[in-house]
Write a protein that holds these residues in place. Sequence first.
Motif, PDB file in Angstrom:
ATOM      1  N   GLU A  76      35.849  17.132   4.246  1.00 59.26           N
ATOM      2  CA  GLU A  76      35.754  16.508   5.573  1.00 59.26           C
ATOM      3  C   GLU A  76      34.539  17.065   6.349  1.00 59.26           C
ATOM      4  O   GLU A  76      33.842  16.318   7.033  1.00 59.26           O
ATOM      5  N   GLU A  77      34.314  18.346   6.217  1.00 54.44           N
ATOM      6  CA  GLU A  77      33.147  18.938   6.900  1.00 54.44           C
ATOM      7  C   GLU A  77      31.842  18.367   6.329  1.00 54.44           C
ATOM      8  O   GLU A  77      30.903  18.058   7.086  1.00 54.44           O
ATOM      9  N   CYS A  78      31.788  18.261   5.023  1.00 60.87           N
ATOM     10  CA  CYS A  78      30.589  17.672   4.407  1.00 60.87           C
ATOM     11  C   CYS A  78      30.416  16.223   4.827  1.00 60.87           C
ATOM     12  O   CYS A  78      29.290  15.737   5.004  1.00 60.87           O
ATOM     13  N   LYS A  79      31.542  15.559   4.997  1.00 64.29           N
ATOM     14  CA  LYS A  79      31.477  14.170   5.437  1.00 64.29           C
ATOM     15  C   LYS A  79      30.895  14.082   6.837  1.00 64.29           C
ATOM     16  O   LYS A  79      30.033  13.228   7.132  1.00 64.29           O
ATOM     17  N   ASN A  80      31.377  14.953   7.700  1.00 66.24           N
ATOM     18  CA  ASN A  80      30.856  14.959   9.075  1.00 66.24           C
ATOM     19  C   ASN A  80      29.363  15.340   9.108  1.00 66.24           C
ATOM     20  O   ASN A  80      28.576  14.764   9.877  1.00 66.24           O
TER      21      ASN A  80
END
Length: 588
Positions: free
Chosen positions: A189-193
């Motif tokens: 999710e962090e990489c997505k953001n």
Amino acid sequence: MDWGTELWISFLQDQCDIIDKHTQSGLDLVEKYVKFVKERTEIEQNYAKQLRNLTKKYSPKRGSKEEQECRWSNHQAFLDILNEMNDYAGQRELIAENMMINICIELTKYLQELKQERKMNLSEAKKAQQSLEGTYKQLDNSKKRFEREWREAEKAAQYAEKTDQDLNATKADVEKAKQQAHMRTHIAEECKNDYAAQLQKYNKEQNQFYFTEMPLIFNKLQDMDERRIKKLAQGYILFADTERHVMPIIGKCLEGITRAGTNVNERNDSVLLIEQHKSGFERPGDLEFEDYSQGINRAYSDSSLGTPKGPLELLGKNKNKTFRLFSKKSKLPSSSLSPFSTPPTPSPANGPPSPKFGRDPLSYYLKEINKTVKPRISSFRTLKRTPVDSEGFTHLPPEQRRKRLQQKIDDISKELQKEMDQSEALGKMKDVYEKNPQMGDPASLAPQITQTSQNMERLRGELFKYESWLTEAGGRGDSIRYSTHFLNNNGAPNHNSPVALSDDTDPSQAIYTEFDDDFEEDELPAPIGQCTALYNFPGSSEGTISMQEGEVLAVVEEDKGDGWTRVRRNNADEGYIPTSYATISLNK
């Protein structure tokens, strides 16, 4: 329409390359045109140099025979043509100079500015492109990380689900697998953001790059290229205008050549040749018939050039002596030239009297005198063989002798006037030294004053001698001549002198003096230049004039080597100033 909005293609690198090549070709064209104009100026300079060498080659050298022949109109016309061609060469040099200054130098300077501007704009475009490429790399890295972390999170979730369904797995293994899956999902999710943020940043920079930065840079390059084209067009126009501006002067040179041709007067040249070489001799007359059958003495024609015998015997003269009509040293004997006496009657044995023994005895004797003078010049060949009296020009024909004597008198008069001016200047300088000893020693001028006086006496003696010869030759001359002892300090005639300029014993020896009305007027001499005072000069001595530093005065008489220059103010005040106290510029 501009390059930033209209000239757009999908591949930015191709667009930049196109603009780069186009602007570079424009700059190359400017360099090519500058080189073309330089070669044109070299051609003009070489052409002008060749023209000047040509005119110099055919121009008469000073004092040469060709320069003396310029008195004829056809020779003078050719000299005028050479002068006009020299001026024409100067105009070609002016064309080359103006082209070099107004086109080559200006375009070269402007070309350097364009190169710097182009380099700066292309550098900005490259920086913007590199910045966009850097943002895209960051976007690509965040995207790949997001993709990798998401796959790891899916694997962790599948492993946790598989472990939960495994009956042999312990509760601790199941919890550990779930925690690992949850951690992987959080990282994904962090990489997505992060990927979303990088994508948003890239899109923003890309939008600014394509819609703001690059169009602005391309528009600058467009403006630069248009200014280059405009400047180059002005250079094209100057190429023609530079030559068009000197065309009126070139036209005047050509008109001068035409005028030189129209001024040629063949009739005047012929008359001038006659005037210059006219001898003054009479043509020889016919020879008389010698009748030997009657035993008469040999007789000659009145105008024969042979050696006369009868006339000398009739006049009682020696055959070897020269007879002169108006000379004091060769007066005719009263017994033979008296107008009241009669010529001797020939002997009857010689036949009837000759017709030349007329009733008028004076005309007869004049004829006989004529015959006694002509044997002095028996032929033109004897003129070359006889010793040449170069000083009195007696070897020349009468007319040419009078001209040469008159020319010599004029030259001596000019030299005498110069010596008188020098004497007057030395006298003034001596007076200034006597009143101001600090400026110089009056005794140092004594040798120059003595030498000048000797030169004046010598020239006066020569002037009197040549005037006497001119009077004997039967000429008066056109120049103004003065007696040596009737000149005042300024070299002008003394009108108050009661003594006449004539010989007391022989009026035929008189030296005539002619005066024009212009010489009677006291006119101020025209200035020959101007000077600017470098220092203050009091001008307290007689003959000097005061001046202030920076004052501009008219130069009336230049320094004759004594260190003083004669100047004049606008109010007609004149005087001498030290030459070293001013900067002097003489008129050419």
